[in-house]
Motif scaffolding. Structure first.
Motif, PDB file in Angstrom:
ATOM      1  N   ARG A 126    -103.270  76.454   5.208  1.00 45.77           N
ATOM      2  CA  ARG A 126    -104.637  75.991   5.483  1.00 45.77           C
ATOM      3  C   ARG A 126    -104.614  74.582   6.080  1.00 45.77           C
ATOM      4  NH1 ARG A 126    -109.141  77.752   4.837  1.00 45.77           N
ATOM      5  NH2 ARG A 126    -108.592  79.426   3.403  1.00 45.77           N
ATOM      6  N   HIS A 127    -103.822  73.682   5.487  1.00 43.25           N
ATOM      7  CA  HIS A 127    -103.753  72.296   5.960  1.00 43.25           C
ATOM      8  C   HIS A 127    -103.236  72.207   7.393  1.00 43.25           C
ATOM      9  CE1 HIS A 127    -102.919  67.999   6.066  1.00 43.25           C
ATOM     10  NE2 HIS A 127    -101.690  68.299   6.444  1.00 43.25           N
ATOM     11  N   TYR A 128    -102.098  72.854   7.650  1.00 45.88           N
ATOM     12  CA  TYR A 128    -101.463  72.713   8.959  1.00 45.88           C
ATOM     13  C   TYR A 128    -102.139  73.521  10.053  1.00 45.88           C
ATOM     14  CZ  TYR A 128     -97.647  70.309   6.653  1.00 45.88           C
ATOM     15  OH  TYR A 128     -96.908  69.408   5.928  1.00 45.88           O
ATOM     16  N   ILE A 129    -102.798  74.612   9.708  1.00 52.19           N
ATOM     17  CA  ILE A 129    -103.350  75.488  10.745  1.00 52.19           C
ATOM     18  C   ILE A 129    -104.875  75.499  10.716  1.00 52.19           C
ATOM     19  CG2 ILE A 129    -103.399  77.845  11.670  1.00 52.19           C
ATOM     20  CD1 ILE A 129    -100.586  78.176  10.326  1.00 52.19           C
ATOM     21  N   PHE A 130    -105.453  76.075   9.678  1.00 51.56           N
ATOM     22  CA  PHE A 130    -106.882  76.372   9.718  1.00 51.56           C
ATOM     23  C   PHE A 130    -107.772  75.149   9.610  1.00 51.56           C
ATOM     24  CE2 PHE A 130    -104.772  80.298   8.486  1.00 51.56           C
ATOM     25  CZ  PHE A 130    -105.151  81.063   9.578  1.00 51.56           C
ATOM     26  N   ASP A 131    -107.358  74.128   8.862  1.00 55.05           N
ATOM     27  CA  ASP A 131    -108.162  72.906   8.796  1.00 55.05           C
ATOM     28  C   ASP A 131    -108.143  72.136  10.111  1.00 55.05           C
ATOM     29  OD1 ASP A 131    -108.749  73.579   6.197  1.00 55.05           O
ATOM     30  OD2 ASP A 131    -107.450  72.056   5.289  1.00 55.05           O
ATOM     31  N   ALA A 132    -107.176  72.432  10.975  1.00 56.01           N
ATOM     32  CA  ALA A 132    -107.079  71.762  12.279  1.00 56.01           C
ATOM     33  C   ALA A 132    -107.914  72.462  13.347  1.00 56.01           C
ATOM     34  CB  ALA A 132    -105.614  71.707  12.727  1.00 56.01           C
ATOM     35  N   LEU A 133    -108.463  73.630  13.030  1.00 54.36           N
ATOM     36  CA  LEU A 133    -109.179  74.430  14.022  1.00 54.36           C
ATOM     37  C   LEU A 133    -110.676  74.445  13.759  1.00 54.36           C
ATOM     38  CD1 LEU A 133    -106.839  77.572  14.134  1.00 54.36           C
ATOM     39  CD2 LEU A 133    -106.825  75.583  15.665  1.00 54.36           C
ATOM     40  N   ALA A 134    -111.445  74.564  14.847  1.00 51.26           N
ATOM     41  CA  ALA A 134    -112.874  74.826  14.734  1.00 51.26           C
ATOM     42  C   ALA A 134    -113.046  76.302  14.384  1.00 51.26           C
ATOM     43  CB  ALA A 134    -113.568  74.506  16.059  1.00 51.26           C
ATOM     44  N   PRO A 135    -114.158  76.680  13.747  1.00 51.57           N
ATOM     45  CA  PRO A 135    -114.327  78.075  13.324  1.00 51.57           C
ATOM     46  C   PRO A 135    -114.072  79.105  14.427  1.00 51.57           C
ATOM     47  CG  PRO A 135    -116.036  76.734  12.350  1.00 51.57           C
ATOM     48  CD  PRO A 135    -115.279  75.830  13.311  1.00 51.57           C
ATOM     49  N   GLN A 137    -112.111  78.916  16.880  1.00 56.52           N
ATOM     50  CA  GLN A 137    -110.705  78.928  17.268  1.00 56.52           C
ATOM     51  C   GLN A 137    -109.856  79.831  16.386  1.00 56.52           C
ATOM     52  OE1 GLN A 137    -110.290  74.589  17.203  1.00 56.52           O
ATOM     53  NE2 GLN A 137    -109.727  74.702  19.391  1.00 56.52           N
ATOM     54  N   VAL A 138    -110.317  80.099  15.168  1.00 59.14           N
ATOM     55  CA  VAL A 138    -109.568  80.990  14.275  1.00 59.14           C
ATOM     56  C   VAL A 138    -109.497  82.384  14.897  1.00 59.14           C
ATOM     57  CG1 VAL A 138    -109.534  82.079  11.997  1.00 59.14           C
ATOM     58  CG2 VAL A 138    -110.087  79.646  12.218  1.00 59.14           C
ATOM     59  N   ALA A 139    -110.622  82.899  15.369  1.00 59.48           N
ATOM     60  CA  ALA A 139    -110.634  84.215  16.018  1.00 59.48           C
ATOM     61  C   ALA A 139    -109.781  84.188  17.289  1.00 59.48           C
ATOM     62  CB  ALA A 139    -112.067  84.634  16.347  1.00 59.48           C
ATOM     63  N   GLN A 140    -109.838  83.093  18.033  1.00 61.62           N
ATOM     64  CA  GLN A 140    -109.008  82.980  19.244  1.00 61.62           C
ATOM     65  C   GLN A 140    -107.524  82.993  18.884  1.00 61.62           C
ATOM     66  OE1 GLN A 140    -110.536  79.329  20.828  1.00 61.62           O
ATOM     67  NE2 GLN A 140    -111.915  80.381  22.247  1.00 61.62           N
ATOM     68  N   LEU A 141    -107.147  82.255  17.843  1.00 68.73           N
ATOM     69  CA  LEU A 141    -105.755  82.224  17.407  1.00 68.73           C
ATOM     70  C   LEU A 141    -105.289  83.620  17.007  1.00 68.73           C
ATOM     71  CD1 LEU A 141    -103.187  80.640  16.677  1.00 68.73           C
ATOM     72  CD2 LEU A 141    -104.196  80.233  14.424  1.00 68.73           C
ATOM     73  N   HIS A 142    -106.143  84.343  16.302  1.00 66.87           N
ATOM     74  CA  HIS A 142    -105.842  85.716  15.898  1.00 66.87           C
ATOM     75  C   HIS A 142    -105.563  86.578  17.130  1.00 66.87           C
ATOM     76  CE1 HIS A 142    -107.337  89.446  13.439  1.00 66.87           C
ATOM     77  NE2 HIS A 142    -106.195  89.660  14.027  1.00 66.87           N
TER      78      HIS A 142
END
Length: 169
Positions: A126-135, A137-142
């Motif tokens: 969560r710290h290294y990945i998801f907390d660094a992304l806007a909401p 961007q999570v779907a884009q990363l997926h």
């Protein structure tokens, strides 16, 4: 990959994106490994082995399949599983269906080890990945991750998961 005489060089935007991805591929595993080593005494590779076993039916997976799932050679996996066996976290047995195959089986102690390691690992992810992304961007990363894995390994057994958390494909 195209069979061309002249390489298709990366443009500036592609080069910047590639360098960002390469940096992530180089730095992220080390950061996740350090957290697991510090908090749980497990390497990231060991955690992947234990985690995959914990999610498999009967906490059992054929060694050759497990090697594929954790992206390790069979010899590397064999060495790691031997160390995990010595710690009482995993055991190996011939497959009851085909004695030529060896199954890795997560012990109760191994399940407890991965259960205790999981909260810290998830916090690090969560710290290294998801907390660094806007909401968004999570779907884009997926989507990006799925497309790259599909290109890198078209026959991938790596689970693809939809946005609702269901395994697909």
């Amino acid at each position: 990959m195209a069979d061309e005489k002249e390489p298709r060089w990366l443009d500036k935007g592609e080069q910047a994106a590639w360098l960002a991805l390469a940096g992530m591929m180089i730095k992220l595993p080390g950061a996740l490994d350090a957290q697991l080593q510090r908090d749980s005494g497990l390497s990231l590779f060991e955690y992947f082995v234990l985690s995959n076993l914990s999610m498999s039916e009967g906490r059992t997976t054929r060694m050759s399949e497990l090697a594929y799932l954790v992206n390790g050679s069979q010899s590397r996996l064999s060495n790691v599983v031997k160390r995990l066996e010595e710690r009482g976290l995993v055991r190996r047995e011939p497959s009851p269906e085909n004695g030529r195959h060896i199954n890795a089986i997560l012990t109760d102690e191994g399940f407890e080890a991965v259960r205790q390691a999981a909260p810290g690992h998830v916090a690090a992810v969560r710290h290294y990945i998801f907390d660094a992304l806007a909401p968004g961007q999570v779907a884009q990363l997926h989507q990006i991750g799925d497309r790259i894995v599909e290109r890198a390994d078209p026959l991938s057994m790596f689970p693809r998961i939809d946005r609702s958390g269901r395994v697909i494909g």
